[in-house]
Design a protein around this motif. Structure first.
Motif, PDB file in Angstrom:
ATOM      1  N   UNK A   1      -2.232  77.887 -25.770  1.00  0.00           N
ATOM      2  CA  UNK A   1      -3.633  78.291 -25.912  1.00  0.00           C
ATOM      3  C   UNK A   1      -4.261  77.645 -27.133  1.00  0.00           C
ATOM      4  N   UNK A   2      -5.443  77.104 -26.929  1.00  0.00           N
ATOM      5  CA  UNK A   2      -6.269  76.560 -28.008  1.00  0.00           C
ATOM      6  C   UNK A   2      -7.523  77.431 -28.099  1.00  0.00           C
ATOM      7  N   UNK A   3      -7.881  77.829 -29.316  1.00  0.00           N
ATOM      8  CA  UNK A   3      -9.056  78.667 -29.537  1.00  0.00           C
ATOM      9  C   UNK A   3     -10.156  77.812 -30.152  1.00  0.00           C
ATOM     10  N   UNK A   4     -11.333  77.912 -29.600  1.00  0.00           N
ATOM     11  CA  UNK A   4     -12.516  77.224 -30.108  1.00  0.00           C
ATOM     12  C   UNK A   4     -13.634  78.252 -30.276  1.00  0.00           C
ATOM     13  N   UNK A   5     -14.686  77.832 -30.940  1.00  0.00           N
ATOM     14  CA  UNK A   5     -15.811  78.717 -31.240  1.00  0.00           C
ATOM     15  C   UNK A   5     -17.105  77.949 -30.985  1.00  0.00           C
TER      16      UNK A   5
ATOM     17  N   UNK B   1     -15.181  67.570 -26.691  1.00  0.00           N
ATOM     18  CA  UNK B   1     -16.052  66.586 -26.049  1.00  0.00           C
ATOM     19  C   UNK B   1     -16.742  67.128 -24.805  1.00  0.00           C
ATOM     20  N   UNK B   2     -16.003  67.814 -23.960  1.00  0.00           N
ATOM     21  CA  UNK B   2     -16.524  68.194 -22.647  1.00  0.00           C
ATOM     22  C   UNK B   2     -17.078  69.610 -22.574  1.00  0.00           C
ATOM     23  N   UNK B   3     -16.790  70.437 -23.586  1.00  0.00           N
ATOM     24  CA  UNK B   3     -17.271  71.820 -23.552  1.00  0.00           C
ATOM     25  C   UNK B   3     -18.097  72.148 -24.796  1.00  0.00           C
ATOM     26  N   UNK B   4     -17.487  72.107 -25.953  1.00  0.00           N
ATOM     27  CA  UNK B   4     -18.150  72.579 -27.181  1.00  0.00           C
ATOM     28  C   UNK B   4     -19.421  71.780 -27.467  1.00  0.00           C
ATOM     29  N   UNK B   5     -19.362  70.458 -27.358  1.00  0.00           N
ATOM     30  CA  UNK B   5     -20.552  69.653 -27.637  1.00  0.00           C
ATOM     31  C   UNK B   5     -21.696  69.965 -26.676  1.00  0.00           C
ATOM     32  N   UNK B   6     -21.379  70.433 -25.478  1.00  0.00           N
ATOM     33  CA  UNK B   6     -22.415  70.780 -24.500  1.00  0.00           C
ATOM     34  C   UNK B   6     -22.969  72.186 -24.715  1.00  0.00           C
TER      35      UNK B   6
ATOM     36  N   UNK C   1     -16.550  80.403 -15.502  1.00  0.00           N
ATOM     37  CA  UNK C   1     -16.310  79.585 -14.308  1.00  0.00           C
ATOM     38  C   UNK C   1     -16.804  78.164 -14.540  1.00  0.00           C
ATOM     39  N   UNK C   2     -17.982  78.036 -15.134  1.00  0.00           N
ATOM     40  CA  UNK C   2     -18.534  76.720 -15.422  1.00  0.00           C
ATOM     41  C   UNK C   2     -17.654  75.917 -16.369  1.00  0.00           C
ATOM     42  N   UNK C   3     -17.130  76.574 -17.395  1.00  0.00           N
ATOM     43  CA  UNK C   3     -16.228  75.901 -18.336  1.00  0.00           C
ATOM     44  C   UNK C   3     -14.972  75.420 -17.606  1.00  0.00           C
TER      45      UNK C   3
END
Length: 135
Positions: A5-9, A72-77, A102-104
């Motif tokens: 698991x990787x956690x982002x904010x 690149x594909x989630x957080x920046x968007x 779901x979109x992520x």
């Protein structure tokens, strides 16, 4: 099978609003979340992948590479965006946390290597509210 698991904010604004309903109906169902001036959240995103450790590295997947793909594909968007208006993969959807998860998932899946599977998206909207999506 190993789960990594990787956690982002990220921070984002949205409103819950069904365009088929009147303002009164939206307010009755969504309450303050239907505010025409939007509202925001400090989201915590847990991305869990699964696979078998590579015999040469011991990794299911290189965490630095995973972080780069997520950023690149989630957080920046998503980060500091209006989910209803600025995020292409949320276009024409109710911007609930459920639909966002779901979109992520759909946005991230094509960017993972074949030996790594997406297992779960866990998305915290608040410290007391989160959703989990397993595809």
């Amino acid at each position: 099978m190993i789960y990594l698991t990787r956690i982002e904010h990220f921070n984002a604004a949205h409103k819950l609003f069904n365009p088929k309903w009147s303002e009164e109906e939206n307010e009755q169902v969504f309450g303050k979340c239907a505010n025409k001036n939007w509202h925001g959240h400090n989201y915590e995103l847990y991305i869990t992948v699964k696979g078998l450790p590579d015999p040469e590295t011991g990794f299911v997947y290189d965490v630095k590479k995973l972080s780069g793909i997520i950023r690149q594909h989630i957080i920046e968007k998503l980060d500091h965006r209006n989910l209803n208006e600025d995020v292409g993969f949320m276009k024409d959807q109710l911007c609930s946390t459920e639909n966002l998860a779901i979109g992520i998932w759909n946005e991230l899946t094509p960017h993972l290597p074949p030996n790594v599977q997406l297992h779960c998206i866990k998305l915290y909207e608040t410290p007391r509210i989160y959703v989990e999506y397993f595809g």
